[in-house]
Design a protein around this motif. Structure first.
Motif, PDB file in Angstrom:
ATOM      1  N   UNK A 148      72.163  63.469  46.276  1.00  0.00           N
ATOM      2  CA  UNK A 148      72.674  64.755  46.733  1.00  0.00           C
ATOM      3  C   UNK A 148      71.585  65.412  47.581  1.00  0.00           C
ATOM      4  N   UNK A 149      72.009  66.195  48.577  1.00  0.00           N
ATOM      5  CA  UNK A 149      71.025  66.906  49.392  1.00  0.00           C
ATOM      6  C   UNK A 149      71.475  68.346  49.613  1.00  0.00           C
ATOM      7  N   UNK A 150      70.465  69.192  49.839  1.00  0.00           N
ATOM      8  CA  UNK A 150      70.709  70.552  50.314  1.00  0.00           C
ATOM      9  C   UNK A 150      69.764  70.774  51.486  1.00  0.00           C
ATOM     10  N   UNK A 151      69.487  72.019  51.835  1.00  0.00           N
ATOM     11  CA  UNK A 151      68.645  72.268  53.000  1.00  0.00           C
ATOM     12  C   UNK A 151      67.165  72.049  52.719  1.00  0.00           C
ATOM     13  N   UNK A 152      66.783  71.982  51.449  1.00  0.00           N
ATOM     14  CA  UNK A 152      65.370  71.866  51.095  1.00  0.00           C
ATOM     15  C   UNK A 152      65.026  70.592  50.339  1.00  0.00           C
ATOM     16  N   UNK A 153      65.998  69.985  49.663  1.00  0.00           N
ATOM     17  CA  UNK A 153      65.712  68.840  48.794  1.00  0.00           C
ATOM     18  C   UNK A 153      66.741  67.738  48.965  1.00  0.00           C
ATOM     19  N   UNK A 154      66.302  66.533  48.636  1.00  0.00           N
ATOM     20  CA  UNK A 154      67.190  65.404  48.361  1.00  0.00           C
ATOM     21  C   UNK A 154      66.832  64.898  46.978  1.00  0.00           C
ATOM     22  N   UNK A 155      67.857  64.719  46.145  1.00  0.00           N
ATOM     23  CA  UNK A 155      67.658  64.321  44.753  1.00  0.00           C
ATOM     24  C   UNK A 155      68.499  63.081  44.493  1.00  0.00           C
ATOM     25  N   UNK A 156      67.860  62.060  43.942  1.00  0.00           N
ATOM     26  CA  UNK A 156      68.547  60.810  43.615  1.00  0.00           C
ATOM     27  C   UNK A 156      68.449  60.593  42.114  1.00  0.00           C
ATOM     28  N   UNK A 157      69.586  60.683  41.425  1.00  0.00           N
ATOM     29  CA  UNK A 157      69.642  60.518  39.977  1.00  0.00           C
ATOM     30  C   UNK A 157      70.107  59.087  39.686  1.00  0.00           C
ATOM     31  N   UNK A 158      69.235  58.310  39.079  1.00  0.00           N
ATOM     32  CA  UNK A 158      69.581  56.926  38.787  1.00  0.00           C
ATOM     33  C   UNK A 158      70.314  56.834  37.452  1.00  0.00           C
ATOM     34  N   UNK A 159      71.238  55.904  37.319  1.00  0.00           N
ATOM     35  CA  UNK A 159      71.917  55.709  36.033  1.00  0.00           C
ATOM     36  C   UNK A 159      70.951  55.163  34.994  1.00  0.00           C
ATOM     37  N   UNK A 160      71.221  55.387  33.712  1.00  0.00           N
ATOM     38  CA  UNK A 160      70.359  54.808  32.672  1.00  0.00           C
ATOM     39  C   UNK A 160      70.262  53.296  32.827  1.00  0.00           C
ATOM     40  N   UNK A 161      69.078  52.772  32.579  1.00  0.00           N
ATOM     41  CA  UNK A 161      68.876  51.330  32.697  1.00  0.00           C
ATOM     42  C   UNK A 161      67.871  50.862  31.666  1.00  0.00           C
ATOM     43  N   UNK A 162      67.925  49.578  31.377  1.00  0.00           N
ATOM     44  CA  UNK A 162      66.969  48.976  30.473  1.00  0.00           C
ATOM     45  C   UNK A 162      65.689  48.620  31.192  1.00  0.00           C
ATOM     46  N   UNK A 163      64.839  47.812  30.557  1.00  0.00           N
ATOM     47  CA  UNK A 163      63.575  47.437  31.190  1.00  0.00           C
ATOM     48  C   UNK A 163      63.815  46.600  32.444  1.00  0.00           C
ATOM     49  N   UNK A 164      62.957  46.800  33.440  1.00  0.00           N
ATOM     50  CA  UNK A 164      63.110  46.110  34.709  1.00  0.00           C
ATOM     51  C   UNK A 164      62.484  44.722  34.657  1.00  0.00           C
ATOM     52  N   UNK A 165      63.131  43.783  35.313  1.00  0.00           N
ATOM     53  CA  UNK A 165      62.591  42.437  35.470  1.00  0.00           C
ATOM     54  C   UNK A 165      61.346  42.524  36.344  1.00  0.00           C
ATOM     55  N   UNK A 166      60.178  42.222  35.792  1.00  0.00           N
ATOM     56  CA  UNK A 166      58.931  42.390  36.540  1.00  0.00           C
ATOM     57  C   UNK A 166      58.762  41.350  37.643  1.00  0.00           C
ATOM     58  N   UNK A 167      59.676  40.376  37.725  1.00  0.00           N
ATOM     59  CA  UNK A 167      59.646  39.453  38.859  1.00  0.00           C
ATOM     60  C   UNK A 167      60.505  39.964  40.010  1.00  0.00           C
ATOM     61  N   UNK A 168      61.119  41.142  39.840  1.00  0.00           N
ATOM     62  CA  UNK A 168      61.995  41.708  40.873  1.00  0.00           C
ATOM     63  C   UNK A 168      61.653  43.173  41.135  1.00  0.00           C
ATOM     64  N   UNK A 169      60.374  43.479  41.273  1.00  0.00           N
ATOM     65  CA  UNK A 169      59.946  44.833  41.615  1.00  0.00           C
ATOM     66  C   UNK A 169      60.119  45.054  43.123  1.00  0.00           C
ATOM     67  N   UNK A 170      59.891  46.275  43.581  1.00  0.00           N
ATOM     68  CA  UNK A 170      60.152  46.589  44.994  1.00  0.00           C
ATOM     69  C   UNK A 170      59.019  47.423  45.590  1.00  0.00           C
TER      70      UNK A 170
END
Length: 298
Positions: A182-204
């Motif tokens: 979502x964005x407004x004139x001052x901010x952009x906010x990205x709310x991620x869905x709940x997730x489990x632990x990340x695969x450390x072979x697939x980081x970004x």
């Protein structure tokens, strides 16, 4: 990237010099679970952490807690992630009942937020608000302008004037879309869905050229990996950071710094990314900004 006396400085792929490592800025971590509140008021406990252009105001509240803004210079964000924490928002002569699990944009001027229910609320307010900048716990990281961040310029303006705009976070995931933006004139906010632990072979691992990223952890815990680029002067090199942050917490990542964050709790992890002003690259992606029609690009 290269010193002027290095032959590679004439390569077509050479970019402008990054300067000494100190020019990249320092990371900031606000571990609210481990730090006392910066401010305690009537039915509220408040923590404050800033970036160059913004202040994160994290609060634990009881029913009836009130947050007033007087002569607020620009639009700000109210994030009610907990479903049981609702609020009454008064602004510009209008009163809006805002349920939990929502993101709300509040216009400039005078406004009041009255909490209904106990829990936590997050306000995101630009660094144009000197009273809040004076309360932050990391002021030492922002002495003078940041050399990699251009002057703050709000964009885009709302389509039909200033008013309270509220959006549910109950948005189904969609293939090819990145989080809930979502964005407004001052901010952009990205709310991620709940997730489990990340695969450390697939980081970004990646970096941003001219803006900070603020990662707000609301559930679980994260490992924030940060790497500063090398320059010609080895005395300016910095060690990598691999910081564990439980929730609630924030990590502010400077421009040019290579970074990636790994959700690590075996249960549920929730992260919210914050940018001020809105990112143009995300805004370029069709369908990514869920309220783009209310804040259209010119």
């Amino acid at each position: 990237m290269y010193e002027v006396d290095d032959p590679r400085s004439r390569l077509s792929t050479a970019t402008a010099q990054l300067g000494p490592a100190s020019a990249f800025g320092a990371s900031s971590y606000g571990r609210y679970y481990a730090e006392p509140p910066r401010e305690t008021g009537d039915r509220q406990r408040n923590w404050y952490t800033r970036g160059q252009n913004f202040v994160v105001c994290y609060s634990e509240v009881e029913p009836g807690a009130v947050f007033d803004r007087r002569n607020q210079p620009d639009e700000y964000v109210l994030l009610l992630y907990d479903p049981d924490v609702a609020a009454t928002v008064e602004a510009n002569g209008a009163t809006v009942e805002v349920p939990g699990y929502t993101i709300t944009f509040i216009p400039p001027g005078d406004s009041r937020v009255t909490c209904k229910g106990g829990g936590r609320i997050i306000r995101l307010i630009s660094a144009q608000s000197d009273d809040l900048v004076a309360l932050v716990d990391n002021a030492d990281k922002y002495v003078g302008p940041h050399p990699q961040i251009p002057p703050f310029e709000p964009w885009p303006q709302p389509a039909d004037g200033w008013r309270v705009r509220s959006y549910s976070l109950d948005v189904p995931d969609q293939e090819g879309r990145f989080g809930k933006i979502f964005r407004c004139s001052t901010f952009m906010v990205n709310v991620f869905p709940p997730q489990g632990p990340r695969d450390v072979t697939k980081l970004s691992p990646h970096h941003h050229d001219d803006f900070e990223q603020c990662s707000l952890a609301l559930e679980g815990w994260y490992t924030h990996h940060l790497r500063w680029p090398w320059t010609a002067n080895q005395h300016d090199w910095r060690e990598d950071e691999h910081e564990r942050c439980d929730s609630p917490s924030v990590c502010v990542i400077p421009p040019k710094v290579i970074h990636t964050s790994a959700p690590s709790d075996p249960g549920s992890n929730v992260l919210v990314d914050v940018f001020a002003p809105p990112r143009e690259d995300f805004s370029d992606m069709p369908g990514w900004v869920l309220n783009a029609a209310d804040y259209p690009r010119k």
